[in-house]
Write a protein that holds these residues in place. Sequence first.
Motif, mmCIF file in Angstrom:
data_model
loop_
_atom_site.group_PDB
_atom_site.id
_atom_site.type_symbol
_atom_site.label_atom_id
_atom_site.label_comp_id
_atom_site.label_asym_id
_atom_site.label_seq_id
_atom_site.Cartn_x
_atom_site.Cartn_y
_atom_site.Cartn_z
ATOM 1 N N ILE A 69 1.191 -0.911 0.288
ATOM 2 C CA ILE A 69 0.052 -0.096 -0.059
ATOM 3 C C ILE A 69 1.370 1.705 -0.386
ATOM 4 O O ILE A 69 1.563 1.201 0.793
ATOM 5 N N PHE A 77 -7.320 6.331 2.438
ATOM 6 C CA PHE A 77 -7.647 5.254 2.935
ATOM 7 C C PHE A 77 -8.710 4.049 2.649
ATOM 8 O O PHE A 77 -9.114 2.819 2.904
ATOM 9 N N ILE A 78 -9.862 4.847 2.867
ATOM 10 C CA ILE A 78 -11.315 3.801 3.305
ATOM 11 C C ILE A 78 -11.291 3.530 1.582
ATOM 12 O O ILE A 78 -12.008 2.276 1.005
ATOM 13 N N PHE A 81 -9.344 0.506 1.164
ATOM 14 C CA PHE A 81 -9.611 -0.343 1.766
ATOM 15 C C PHE A 81 -10.881 -1.078 0.646
ATOM 16 O O PHE A 81 -11.062 -2.476 1.135
ATOM 17 N N ASN A 82 -11.986 -0.274 0.815
ATOM 18 C CA ASN A 82 -13.161 -0.790 -0.155
ATOM 19 C C ASN A 82 -13.074 -0.943 -1.447
ATOM 20 O O ASN A 82 -13.700 -2.148 -1.746
ATOM 21 N N ALA A 84 -9.584 -3.103 -1.222
ATOM 22 C CA ALA A 84 -9.653 -4.095 -1.538
ATOM 23 C C ALA A 84 -10.407 -5.335 -1.591
ATOM 24 O O ALA A 84 -10.442 -6.658 -1.519
ATOM 25 N N ARG A 85 -11.239 -4.730 0.375
ATOM 26 C CA ARG A 85 -12.534 -6.148 0.371
ATOM 27 C C ARG A 85 -13.075 -6.194 -1.395
ATOM 28 O O ARG A 85 -13.460 -7.367 -1.069
ATOM 29 N N TRP A 110 -6.111 -4.387 9.766
ATOM 30 C CA TRP A 110 -6.548 -3.835 8.238
ATOM 31 C C TRP A 110 -6.772 -5.308 7.546
ATOM 32 O O TRP A 110 -7.376 -5.462 6.753
ATOM 33 N N LEU A 114 -10.824 -6.807 6.192
ATOM 34 C CA LEU A 114 -10.907 -7.280 5.366
ATOM 35 C C LEU A 114 -12.045 -8.784 5.213
ATOM 36 O O LEU A 114 -12.475 -9.043 4.594
#
Length: 126
Positions: A69, A77-78, A81-82, A84-85, A110, A114
């Motif tokens: 990252i 970051f959000i 993260f979304n 990646a999820r 993290w 996830l």
Amino acid sequence: MEIIKFEPVHLMELLRQDAHASIAGRMTIERAEFLANIDTVSVVDGSKVFLVGGAIKYHEHRAEAWAMIDQSCRRDFIGVFNKARQWIQDFKIRRLEAAIDQEFEAGHRWIKALGFQFEAGPLKHY
């Protein structure tokens, strides 16, 4: 922000950051080109690379996830993260694992966020 096909230059860009100095010397362009031929993606916004990651399949039902990252993605970051999820949810495999350095607390948070579950403590010589 979008998920796109990984290109070796994406990884090379992140490796120039201080946060990734510990592996920068071991990651060659040949290894990055290998990653381009397996399940690897990049999360970008325009020309800005926020994440490279994917999964290395051990066999048809089991793989190990990995990610690198951008160290300056705090504001975004959000979104990272979304994405990646989303990639994890779309990745069709029975068992997806991840190994996190024992002292890397942010990595543990993290991976738990996830949806991964903690199954074992540190492995000897890992």
